[in-house]
Enzyme design. Structure first.
Site, short mmCIF file in Angstrom:
data_model
loop_
_atom_site.label_atom_id
_atom_site.label_comp_id
_atom_site.label_asym_id
_atom_site.label_seq_id
_atom_site.Cartn_x
_atom_site.Cartn_y
_atom_site.Cartn_z
CB THR A 209 -27.50 7.89 -35.43
OG1 THR A 209 -26.46 7.87 -34.35
CG2 THR A 209 -28.86 7.85 -34.55
CG ASN A 211 -22.42 10.22 -36.80
OD1 ASN A 211 -23.46 9.33 -36.58
ND2 ASN A 211 -21.93 10.90 -35.72
CD GLU A 257 -25.04 11.41 -33.81
OE1 GLU A 257 -25.61 10.46 -33.59
OE2 GLU A 257 -24.12 11.73 -33.18
C1 LIG Z 1 -34.21 10.95 -32.94
C2 LIG Z 1 -33.13 11.35 -32.20
C3 LIG Z 1 -32.97 12.13 -31.24
C4 LIG Z 1 -32.14 12.52 -30.34
N1 LIG Z 1 -32.26 13.15 -29.24
C5 LIG Z 1 -31.46 13.62 -28.51
C6 LIG Z 1 -31.71 14.49 -27.48
O1 LIG Z 1 -32.56 15.02 -27.29
N2 LIG Z 1 -30.28 14.72 -26.43
C7 LIG Z 1 -29.22 14.19 -27.00
O2 LIG Z 1 -28.22 14.31 -25.97
N3 LIG Z 1 -28.93 13.35 -27.89
C8 LIG Z 1 -30.07 13.17 -28.81
N4 LIG Z 1 -29.84 12.21 -29.91
C9 LIG Z 1 -28.70 11.87 -30.12
C10 LIG Z 1 -27.72 10.64 -29.59
O3 LIG Z 1 -27.25 10.95 -28.35
C11 LIG Z 1 -26.66 10.07 -30.36
O4 LIG Z 1 -27.53 9.63 -31.52
C12 LIG Z 1 -26.01 9.01 -30.00
O5 LIG Z 1 -25.13 9.62 -28.80
C13 LIG Z 1 -25.20 8.24 -30.81
O6 LIG Z 1 -24.07 8.73 -31.14
P1 LIG Z 1 -22.90 8.09 -32.15
O7 LIG Z 1 -23.57 8.07 -33.65
O8 LIG Z 1 -21.59 9.31 -32.22
O9 LIG Z 1 -22.69 6.93 -31.34
C14 LIG Z 1 -30.69 12.01 -30.66
C15 LIG Z 1 -30.89 10.98 -31.76
C16 LIG Z 1 -31.91 10.56 -32.43
C17 LIG Z 1 -31.69 9.66 -33.53
N1 LIG Z 2 -31.19 2.02 -39.85
C1 LIG Z 2 -30.01 2.68 -39.75
N2 LIG Z 2 -29.73 4.00 -39.61
C2 LIG Z 2 -28.58 4.53 -39.57
N3 LIG Z 2 -27.50 3.93 -39.66
C3 LIG Z 2 -27.52 2.42 -40.06
C4 LIG Z 2 -28.82 1.76 -39.87
N4 LIG Z 2 -28.59 0.49 -39.93
C5 LIG Z 2 -27.09 0.43 -40.07
N5 LIG Z 2 -26.53 1.39 -39.99
C6 LIG Z 2 -25.16 2.01 -40.04
O1 LIG Z 2 -24.88 1.98 -38.67
C7 LIG Z 2 -23.89 3.19 -38.68
C8 LIG Z 2 -24.33 3.87 -37.20
O2 LIG Z 2 -24.03 3.26 -36.21
P1 LIG Z 2 -23.62 3.90 -34.84
O3 LIG Z 2 -23.39 2.84 -33.78
O4 LIG Z 2 -24.38 5.26 -34.49
O5 LIG Z 2 -22.02 4.24 -35.31
P2 LIG Z 2 -21.60 5.81 -35.52
O6 LIG Z 2 -21.39 6.02 -34.10
O7 LIG Z 2 -20.03 5.24 -36.28
O8 LIG Z 2 -22.27 6.49 -36.24
C9 LIG Z 2 -24.16 3.95 -39.99
O9 LIG Z 2 -23.17 4.65 -40.24
C10 LIG Z 2 -24.69 2.87 -40.83
O10 LIG Z 2 -23.56 2.57 -41.46
#
Ligand SMILES: Cc1cc2nc3c(=O)[nH]c(=O)nc-3n(C[C@H](O)[C@H](O)[C@H](O)COP(=O)(O)O)c2cc1C
Ligand SMILES: Nc1ncnc2c1ncn2[C@@H]1O[C@H](COP(=O)(O)OP(=O)(O)O)[C@@H](O)[C@H]1O
Length: 317
Positions: A209, A211, A257
């Site tokens: 995801t 950010n 995210e």
């Molecule tokens: C479609 C979607 C739905 C999500 N729903 C929730 C949720 O209901 N509850 C929650 O705690 N996190 C939710 N998340 C967030 C995830 O916890 C978060 O993307 C994950 O912790 C990754 O964090 P990072 O990018 O910092 O690594 C959701 C993420 C996505 C993409």
């Molecule tokens: N389909 C995708 N959707 C979102 N981010 C993607 C995707 N494919 C690759 N990425 C890359 O991966 C990163 C997100 O990975 P993630 O493990 O969630 O790292 P972070 O916690 O740093 O956001 C994005 O910032 C982007 O650079």
């Protein structure tokens, strides 16, 4: 489109027509004001411009409770570009400016001998305690300057609610993106930079995801999961966005995210544009992260369907 910061800096010598207002959101009502400004300028063979403010006057009066904005300054000026205005005067209102009487402000405008027209919305007020409005302006300028008041536009599509920045902020805060879209005449969007998160997305969940880093002044949608479009490097992709504190992981900060469908690129540092189309569900705390993964997979499917169904409204800023 030249941007200056005081009335005194104005050096356009040709006839000019100004719209005046804060214009947060540049919604359908503001769009009407801007279109009328261009029209009046053309009629008078004049240049066109706006007089606007930053920060929001209410944020200056109540600094402990600043107005959360629909558009950042950068976003506002990106949208304004397409109106081909000749000049923007962005006044930084301080308490002294806000405490001047409406006559004082009008006298400053009167110094422009080339001022030919002023356009304001029906609810525009100025001067201490908002004592001035379109009528005061008309009386003050008599026939020297054409003052046009644009009546508030109502949402005839549904319940005749007035199209206003305040109503749009309420829709966004309620996660009601469809209503916000009707009032804005485009999807609600944010333009922000992709930054690093905790890497749980790709490493633990298998769902990366991206950010988005947002500023403190930004109005935020209610926490939850939304069907969105994301524009990266000029290309628009279907995506799904979670805004919230990730309660499953007990995070402290509120993050935005986005998982981009059918996409696999590293995009850290990119400035992206995220359009919010429809809320899918509220954010939930899951007991096990494995359950979150299962739910996210269902969400992705649902968002895909929503986006396919919705008119793919392409709005380029
Ligand atoms: C479609 C979607 C739905 C999500 N729903 C929730 C949720 O209901 N509850 C929650 O705690 N996190 C939710 N998340 C967030 C995830 O916890 C978060 O993307 C994950 O912790 C990754 O964090 P990072 O990018 O910092 O690594 C959701 C993420 C996505 C993409
Ligand atoms: N389909 C995708 N959707 C979102 N981010 C993607 C995707 N494919 C690759 N990425 C890359 O991966 C990163 C997100 O990975 P993630 O493990 O969630 O790292 P972070 O916690 O740093 O956001 C994005 O910032 C982007 O650079």
């Amino acid at each position: 489109m030249k941007i200056i910061h005081s009335l005194e800096e104005m050096n356009i010598k040709e006839p000019i027509v100004f719209a005046i207002g804060f214009f947060d959101g540049i919604h359908k009502g503001h769009q009407e004001i801007l279109n009328q400004t261009k029209k009046l300028a053309a009629k008078k063979s004049a240049k066109s411009g706006i007089i606007t403010f930053y920060p929001h006057p209410l944020s200056v009066i109540f600094p402990e409770n600043p107005v959360k904005l629909i558009l950042t300054q950068t976003e506002k000026y990106e949208i304004l570009k397409k109106y081909n205005l000749d000049i923007i005067i962005e006044i930084k209102p301080d308490i002294e400016f806000l405490h001047q009487s409406h006559e004082e402000f009008l006298n400053k405008l009167k110094k422009f001998s080339n001022l030919k027209g002023i356009i304001v919305g029906e609810n525009f007020t100025f001067g201490y305690k908002g004592s001035g409005n379109a009528e005061t302006m008309k009386k003050f300028f008599k026939n020297e300057v054409e003052v046009k008041k644009i009546n508030l536009i109502k949402n005839t599509l549904t319940d005749n609610t007035v199209i206003s920045s305040t109503n749009i902020r309420k829709f966004i805060a309620d996660g009601n993106m469809r209503e916000a879209m009707k009032f804005l005449g485009r999807p609600y969007f944010i333009t922000d930079k992709i930054v690093h998160g905790f890497k749980r997305g790709s490493e633990l969940l298998g769902i990366p995801t991206a950010n988005l880093e947002y500023g403190f002044e930004r109005m935020l949608p209610s926490d939850g999961v939304y069907a969105t479009y994301i524009e990266v490097k000029g290309n628009k992709h279907p995506s799904i966005t979670n805004i919230g504190t990730n309660p499953t992981f007990n995070d402290k900060e509120r993050t935005i995210e986005t998982f981009i469908l059918d996409f696999d690129e590293e995009i850290y540092g990119q400035i992206v544009k995220l359009e919010w189309i429809e809320k899918v569900r509220d954010e939930i705390k899951f007991e096990k992260y494995q359950d979150l993964i299962l739910q996210i997979k269902k969400d992705i499917e649902k968002a895909g369907e929503i986006l396919k169904r919705s008119n793919n409204y392409i709005f380029k800023i």
